[in-house]
Write a protein that holds these residues in place. Structure first.
Motif, PDB file in Angstrom:
ATOM      1  N   THR A 134     -39.093  59.861 100.011  1.00 45.72           N
ATOM      2  CA  THR A 134     -38.391  61.131  99.813  1.00 45.72           C
ATOM      3  C   THR A 134     -38.746  62.141 100.886  1.00 45.72           C
ATOM      4  O   THR A 134     -37.904  62.958 101.275  1.00 45.72           O
ATOM      5  N   HIS A 419     -34.626  59.128  94.855  1.00 45.94           N
ATOM      6  CA  HIS A 419     -33.664  60.200  94.604  1.00 45.94           C
ATOM      7  C   HIS A 419     -32.237  59.699  94.794  1.00 45.94           C
ATOM      8  O   HIS A 419     -31.348  59.965  93.973  1.00 45.94           O
ATOM      9  N   LYS A 420     -32.019  58.963  95.883  1.00 45.86           N
ATOM     10  CA  LYS A 420     -30.676  58.458  96.167  1.00 45.86           C
ATOM     11  C   LYS A 420     -30.247  57.416  95.143  1.00 45.86           C
ATOM     12  O   LYS A 420     -29.081  57.368  94.741  1.00 45.86           O
ATOM     13  N   TYR A 423     -29.354  59.244  91.983  1.00 49.13           N
ATOM     14  CA  TYR A 423     -28.088  59.961  92.181  1.00 49.13           C
ATOM     15  C   TYR A 423     -26.915  59.002  92.051  1.00 49.13           C
ATOM     16  O   TYR A 423     -25.933  59.289  91.350  1.00 49.13           O
ATOM     17  N   LYS A 424     -27.017  57.851  92.685  1.00 55.12           N
ATOM     18  CA  LYS A 424     -25.928  56.879  92.627  1.00 55.12           C
ATOM     19  C   LYS A 424     -25.743  56.345  91.208  1.00 55.12           C
ATOM     20  O   LYS A 424     -24.611  56.186  90.726  1.00 55.12           O
ATOM     21  N   TYR A 426     -26.330  57.768  88.254  1.00 57.60           N
ATOM     22  CA  TYR A 426     -25.678  58.699  87.336  1.00 57.60           C
ATOM     23  C   TYR A 426     -24.342  59.194  87.864  1.00 57.60           C
ATOM     24  O   TYR A 426     -23.473  59.609  87.088  1.00 57.60           O
ATOM     25  N   LYS A 427     -24.164  59.144  89.156  1.00 57.00           N
ATOM     26  CA  LYS A 427     -22.848  59.472  89.724  1.00 57.00           C
ATOM     27  C   LYS A 427     -21.829  58.425  89.283  1.00 57.00           C
ATOM     28  O   LYS A 427     -20.719  58.749  88.873  1.00 57.00           O
ATOM     29  N   GLU A 431     -19.110  60.122  86.992  1.00 59.17           N
ATOM     30  CA  GLU A 431     -18.012  60.552  87.856  1.00 59.17           C
ATOM     31  C   GLU A 431     -16.666  60.126  87.272  1.00 59.17           C
ATOM     32  O   GLU A 431     -16.488  58.996  86.849  1.00 59.17           O
TER      33      GLU A 431
END
Length: 433
Positions: A134, A419-420, A423-424, A426-427, A431
């Motif tokens: 990170t 982090h990425k 993010y992916k 839950y995106k 989304e």
């Protein structure tokens, strides 16, 4: 049996998905970063620059409008419209020494005892930490693993943010000894009304007496090149008296800073660095006269005195810089926020450090000078290690700091991190399709 095999395969898949990327492979081909704005780290900016590096070492940094290079058999990376920076250096950090503060088994930043100069943060550095990727994603490519606890905490080492183990990641081993100066004042937090009470520290006298005895013994021990009986504690301090190691003193109050530096100088210590320095502005002349650099702790805080300007922490780097003091920035105890280190330099640039490149130096070349690694990293110059990154915009601005390429000793680093991945995850879940 088939169910067991399926479960094992699913578990292995999940573990693989959650792991950090493997350390980068050594550079095998010369690389040229072409057309970007090159921030050298010395204050110089090259608008249309070329950075050439081979075998992990920078071989040329030139203005592309003035010089043409032979790029045969060179891997050319077009970074037009982007910015190239030297790797940001995080001093006074516990990244790699602790993972989750509430989980004791993941915290290895200190040892039991008061005087532990022989303790080495180096061997506790965990290259598998999920925090390390990170910080790379904001351009922090070098970190100083700092021990904590006691009065003399041990020795720190400078580590790269990529490696299979601590042996691979070590850039400079045992660069200095850490001393927590006994404060003149002690702070007690009252949990009933959530206030902080400041009072005189009654325990500092005996602590300073113990320090004086220890440093006197260490100086006498260091005078002998080959003592008959090795003392591990005193042996660890030998470099303080020859100038090979820094003495990093954690001190905040002005009175403590003066006493600590005076003590170190009288004990024969050659290089002293103040860490923290919340009241360094009150002893500017003293620091300047004694040529003592300062590693400031996190600027994004409120002042500690009610009568101080609310923006004093933001202005502190500028105050010290204008006085001619070598300044570096850190997050110290807030290891999880180390990724935001470049934004401290951005804050300094907005509150008193008029030249933005001077603010950049506070997280690159200034830090490298203080840690004694300026011959290796900190600037983009011929002969230095190719530890650098490419950002889509200004690296000191959290809105435009978007890291696209990272190289550590010329090795191209994978920019995946937890982090990425989260993010992916839950995106994809939330989304709207």
């Amino acid at each position: 049996m088939k169910k067991i095999l399926v479960s094992i395969c699913m578990l292995a898949s999940l573990m693989s998905y959650g792991q950090n990327p493997a350390p980068a492979k050594p550079q095998t081909k010369t690389i040229a970063l072409m057309g970007g704005t090159v921030h050298v780290g010395t204050g110089q900016v090259i608008p249309n620059g070329i950075v050439l590096f081979s075998n992990g070492v920078i071989t040329n940094v030139v203005d592309g409008t003035l010089v043409k290079l032979n790029l045969t058999d060179v891997d050319v990376v077009d970074v037009s419209g982007k910015h190239v920076y030297p790797g940001i250096i995080s001093p006074a950090s516990t990244v790699g020494l602790q993972e989750t503060g509430a989980v004791r088994a993941t915290v290895d930043k200190q040892e039991i005892g008061i005087l532990n100069p022989n303790i080495r943060a180096l061997i506790a550095y965990n290259t598998d930490s999920e925090i390390i990727p990170t910080i790379r994603n904001n351009g922090v490519l070098v970190t100083q693993a700092m021990p904590q606890g006691g009065t003399v905490s041990g020795s720190s080492s400078v580590m790269m943010a990529d490696g299979w183990n601590w042996e691979d990641a070590a850039l400079k081993k045992d660069d200095g000894i850490w001393l927590n100066w006994p404060n003149y004042f002690a702070r007690d937090f009252n949990f009933e009304d959530f206030t902080t009470v400041v009072k005189k520290n009654d325990k500092r006298g005996p602590a300073i007496d113990a320090l004086q005895a220890t440093f006197a013994d260490a100086k006498a021990y260091a005078a002998s090149p080959a003592p008959a009986v090795m003392n591990l504690k005193l042996e660890a301090m030998r470099g303080l008296f020859s100038g090979k190691q820094n003495l990093y003193i954690r001190a905040d109050y002005g009175k403590d800073i003066i006493e600590a530096v005076t003590f170190a100088k009288s004990a024969g210590v050659q290089k002293v660095v103040i860490v923290g320095g919340e009241e360094a502005n009150r002893v500017v002349s003293f620091l300047k006269d004694n040529n003592v650099p300062v590693i400031l702790s996190g600027l994004h805080r409120l002042p500690n005195r009610e009568d101080e300007d609310v923006d004093l922490p933001y202005r502190m780097p500028g105050i010290l810089h204008k006085a001619g003091i070598l300044v570096s920035l850190s997050y110290a105890d807030e290891w999880w926020r180390t990724r935001n280190l470049p934004f401290l330099a951005g804050t300094a640039a907005g509150f008193g450090v008029a030249d933005r490149e001077e603010a950049l130096k506070m997280v690159t070349s200034n830090t490298a000078k203080i840690l004694g690694i300026d011959n290796l990293v900190g600037t983009l110059e011929k002969g230095k290690q190719a530890t650098l990154f490419v950002s889509a915009g200004d690296a000191l601005d959290m809105r435009t700091n978007v890291i696209e390429h990272v190289f550590i000793q010329g090795r191209k680093v994978n920019l995946d991190d937890r982090h990425k991945r989260l993010y992916k995850t839950y995106k994809d879940k939330y989304e709207q399709k």
